[in-house]
Design a protein around this motif. Structure first.
Motif, PDB file in Angstrom:
ATOM      1  N   ILE A  56      -0.162 -13.399  -6.565  1.00 31.79           N
ATOM      2  CA  ILE A  56       0.099 -12.387  -5.550  1.00 31.79           C
ATOM      3  C   ILE A  56      -0.081 -10.990  -6.143  1.00 31.79           C
ATOM      4  N   GLY A  57       0.462 -10.779  -7.331  1.00 28.39           N
ATOM      5  CA  GLY A  57       0.297  -9.498  -7.995  1.00 28.39           C
ATOM      6  C   GLY A  57      -1.138  -9.224  -8.399  1.00 28.39           C
ATOM      7  N   GLY A 112       0.824  -1.201   0.000  1.00 27.26           N
ATOM      8  CA  GLY A 112       0.000   0.000   0.000  1.00 27.26           C
ATOM      9  C   GLY A 112       0.855   1.247   0.000  1.00 27.26           C
ATOM     10  N   GLY A 113       0.195   2.397   0.103  1.00 28.58           N
ATOM     11  CA  GLY A 113       0.907   3.657  -0.042  1.00 28.58           C
ATOM     12  C   GLY A 113       0.943   4.061  -1.506  1.00 28.58           C
ATOM     13  N   PRO A 114       1.908   4.877  -1.931  1.00 26.47           N
ATOM     14  CA  PRO A 114       1.963   5.310  -3.331  1.00 26.47           C
ATOM     15  C   PRO A 114       2.195   4.178  -4.319  1.00 26.47           C
ATOM     16  N   ASP A 150      -6.213  -6.194  -8.178  1.00 23.87           N
ATOM     17  CA  ASP A 150      -7.670  -6.261  -8.055  1.00 23.87           C
ATOM     18  C   ASP A 150      -8.177  -5.719  -6.716  1.00 23.87           C
ATOM     19  N   GLY A 151      -7.270  -5.346  -5.822  1.00 24.23           N
ATOM     20  CA  GLY A 151      -7.677  -4.803  -4.537  1.00 24.23           C
ATOM     21  C   GLY A 151      -8.328  -5.812  -3.623  1.00 24.23           C
TER      22      GLY A 151
END
Length: 387
Positions: free
Chosen positions: A359-360, A213-215, A365-366
């Motif tokens: 994993i990606g 998460g984050g940018p 897809d959130g």
């Protein structure tokens, strides 16, 4: 070119001849092993510098270290790298959420994980290839002219020709050898891309920490020596042509400024665009077989996956061990043996490729309730078994 001719082992008393196309991890490894088995091996590499100066860092887990020990280079690798046994997961602000012990996929007598500078690993393998007595030609490519029941004829880029009992295509993700033998599979982008750079090691960095998460989707780093790390940021793919390489450091620094913990110290060193690399994540798994007649693929020429599980180099190194073992077994070098190589490798490689891509995909897809830890744990446990 003839379709899959029968490939007998050379007659008793004759030394088998092998051409390895590509001097990356898998090509270097298979060359060392086949030379140890007494075969005549030529290795060619398209880059004049043998890739000895490119790349920031690499994360090697136990199953990769096990192969490096079999190659006889473990002591040099251990002296050059930074070993550790755990993985931290942090919030974007640097708060450590939890620490997990890494699975020792190479056995209890090897570290779970070791980071090192990629050029140092390459140089160690280069030195081992040279010490093996293999023929080496740099700045050279090869065109497969023909193959029949007796061998493979090739033309080198300097105009010379050669003939070999077997050709091993270890020429990477965009393998010309793969295309030349009629395998039409090509790498496919997964939708993610990664920024990488080397930096001095902050005293607080003693393992890999990952922030989700984050940018960016992932912000991580790995110690590669007492004084060095490599840092990486994973984001959605952007048009590479639209990013000015002169702005690479600015782009990576902009993303990195969204993270706390060790990141401010790391970010201060992201200043040289020439030391920042931007690469898309790709997926490839050639299905059915990895050979056509007397030409066989290993490493990224046959399969690749995103580095979300840090298993790309390990899978390539394992290919070299399995193929060399089969070629040294005394069996005929026919379709049956080369198909056995594929059959032995593909379930393990497929598991790693699919898990790495998954994993990606969960991140793209959130998916917030994905069993990422469970998937990684199951996959790494499987890799404790020898290939």
């Amino acid at each position: 070119m003839a379709d899959s001719p029968t490939l007998p082992r050379p007659p008793a008393g004759e030394t088998p001849t092998v051409l390895v196309i590509g001097g990356g991890a898998s090509g270097n490894a298979v060359t060392i092993l086949l030379r140890r088995a007494g075969m005549d091996v030529d290795l060619i590499e398209a880059r004049p510098d043998w890739n000895a100066t490119t790349g920031s860092g690499i994360t090697l887990q136990g199953n990769a270290l096990r192969v490096l020990r079999e190659l006889g280079v473990w002591e040099q690798v251990a002296a050059s790298g930074y070993a550790f046994g755990s993985l931290g997961v942090t919030a974007p602000d640097g708060t450590v959420l939890f620490v997990a012990e890494d699975i020792q996929t190479g056995g209890r007598d090897l570290p779970a994980t070791l980071g090192m500078q990629r050029p140092q690993l390459q140089q160690i393998l280069i030195d081992a290839v040279r010490a093996s007595g293999a023929g080496v030609r740099l700045g050279t490519t090869a065109e497969i002219l023909d193959q029949d029941a007796d061998g493979v004829s090739v033309r080198f880029s300097d105009g010379t020709t050669g003939r070999y009992d077997l050709v091993i295509g270890a020429d990477g993700l965009n393998s010309a050898t793969r295309a030349a033998i009629g395998i039409t599979d090509k790498p496919e982008p997964t939708g993610m891309a990664i920024w990488r750079t080397a930096a001095p090691r902050p005293a607080s960095v003693t393992r890999t920490d990952l922030a989700y998460g984050g940018p960016a989707y992932i912000a991580g780093y790995c110690p590669t020596g007492e004084n060095t790390i490599y840092a990486y940021l994973v984001e959605a793919c952007r048009d590479r042509a639209a990013i000015d390489p002169a702005a690479y450091a600015d782009e990576m620094r902009r993303l990195a400024q969204g993270y706390g913990g060790a990141w401010p110290e790391i970010t201060a060193h992201i200043t040289d665009p020439g030391k920042v690399n931007y690469t898309w994540f790709d997926r490839l798994l050639v299905e059915g077989s990895w050979h056509r007649g007397r030409v066989v693929l290993i490493g990224d020429a046959a399969h690749c996956c995103p580095p979300t599980m840090a298993q790309g180099a390990a899978m390539s190194l394992e290919d070299a061990v399995v193929l060399a073992e089969l070629l040294s077994s005394g069996q005929d070098w026919g379709d049956e043996l080369l198909q056995a190589y594929y059959d032995r490798r593909v379930p393990r490689v497929r598991t790693v490729v699919e898990a790495s891509v998954q994993i990606g995909r969960w991140q793209l897809d959130g998916v917030r309730d994905a069993d990422m830890a469970g998937l990684i744990g199951r996959t790494m446990t499987l890799l404790k078994e020898r290939p």
